[in-house]
Design an enzyme around this catalytic site. Structure first.
Site, short mmCIF file in Angstrom:
data_model
loop_
_atom_site.label_atom_id
_atom_site.label_comp_id
_atom_site.label_asym_id
_atom_site.label_seq_id
_atom_site.Cartn_x
_atom_site.Cartn_y
_atom_site.Cartn_z
N SER A 67 58.38 -59.61 -48.07
CA SER A 67 58.42 -60.71 -47.13
C SER A 67 57.09 -60.89 -46.42
O SER A 67 56.44 -59.91 -46.04
CB SER A 67 59.51 -60.48 -46.08
OG SER A 67 59.46 -61.47 -45.07
N TYR A 78 63.56 -54.35 -40.87
CA TYR A 78 63.44 -55.27 -42.01
C TYR A 78 62.06 -55.14 -42.65
O TYR A 78 61.93 -55.03 -43.88
CB TYR A 78 63.67 -56.69 -41.51
CG TYR A 78 63.45 -57.79 -42.52
CD1 TYR A 78 64.46 -58.13 -43.43
CD2 TYR A 78 62.26 -58.51 -42.55
CE1 TYR A 78 64.27 -59.16 -44.34
CE2 TYR A 78 62.07 -59.54 -43.47
CZ TYR A 78 63.07 -59.86 -44.36
OH TYR A 78 62.88 -60.87 -45.27
#
Length: 285
Positions: A151, A167
């Site tokens: 990401s 995350y």
């Protein structure tokens, strides 16, 4: 046209969003699709076993090229069992796309062990154990394609958000896994890359087809990465709104690692402070 006829692909988290678009496009290009999804709620808990079966039926009501599985890949044995079942049923596995993910927010001061473990399970343990189970199969075939999911929120500070620490840990871990497996797989015809997708899905609180940043626009890039046409390994494919840009960490020319990394020679912290502009002038990536 890129085709995947007779290729067998395992796609995690493929009942919705980007994962569903991966499954749909790979199926359209001839692949056998194993759609895995445990059907968790947005908070990462719960289980809806019907979700992935309904998704598979929406692609094709009657096909021997789609197999929906709602197994929870929460430990090594479950990952191994799924791989064994796929090989028994289809004879091979050519492609792994680890798309399953979970986005939630806890700042470092709020962080609980349960929250961190949930993020590590889906972002670290699952791709690692699936890779361990798949590698012997792909080595025997002398062919394999793996794609992990990272990401921009983790890679670039300017896109980071408060509370995304767990995350980001998981998404960066998949880059490290990609790099090492790209090395381990090179001599066996196993290529390993990653995708950094931006798409409007339920993680963005978007239901239905968005006007832009469409999940289907990500799938085209991943199709290429898992195809025989792709001959590169260790790349991160940034994908957003139908635009693609591939990046990788590459050492500068002339480096004699580890003795000479072509940096500024400093013996004291004061010298580092004085040379800091030179030290940071060519930050990679």
């Amino acid at each position: 046209m890129i085709r995947l006829d007779k290729q067998v692909a395992l796609i995690t988290g493929s009942a919705r969003g980007v994962g569903y678009e991966y499954a749909k496009l790979l199926y359209d290009r001839g692949a056998v699709i194993i759609m895995q999804d445990y059907g968790v709620d947005k908070d990462g808990t719960g289980n809806n076993p019907e979700l992935v079966h309904q998704a598979a039926q929406s692609i094709s009501l009657d096909s021997d090229r789609i197999w929906a599985v709602d197994v929870n890949l929460n430990n090594e044995q479950h990952c191994q069992n799924l791989v064994d079942q796929i090989v028994e049923k289809f004879g091979r596995i050519d492609i792994l796309i680890h798309n399953a993910g979970w986005v939630a927010y806890q700042t470092i001061e709020e962080l609980t062990s349960e929250f961190l473990e949930r993020s590590i399970d889906v972002n670290v343990y699952i791709p690692t154990w699936l890779s361990k189970a798949l590698f012997p199969v792909m080595k025997q075939q002398k062919y394999g394609r793996m794609v992990f999911t990272t990401s921009d929120r983790a890679i670039y500070k300017e896109y980071g958000l408060k509370g995304l620490g767990p995350y980001a840990i998981g998404k960066m871990a998949q880059i490290g896994l990609m790099n090492i497996l790209a090395v381990e797989g090179e001599e066996h015809g196993i290529l390993v890359n990653a995708v950094s997708p931006v798409a409007k899905t339920r993680m963005w609180n978007v239901e239905g087809e968005p006007d832009n940043l469409k999940p289907a626009q990500i799938a085209t890039g991943v199709l290429y990465l898992v195809s025989p046409d792709c001959i590169d390994s260790g790349y991160i494919l940034r994908a957003a709104n139908g635009h693609f840009y591939a990046v990788k960490w590459t050492e500068r020319e002339g480096v004699a690692y580890p003795m000479d990394i072509l940096g500024s020679a400093c013996e004291t912290p004061e010298q580092i402070a004085h040379a800091w502009k030179d030290i940071t002038h060519s930050v990679a990536f």
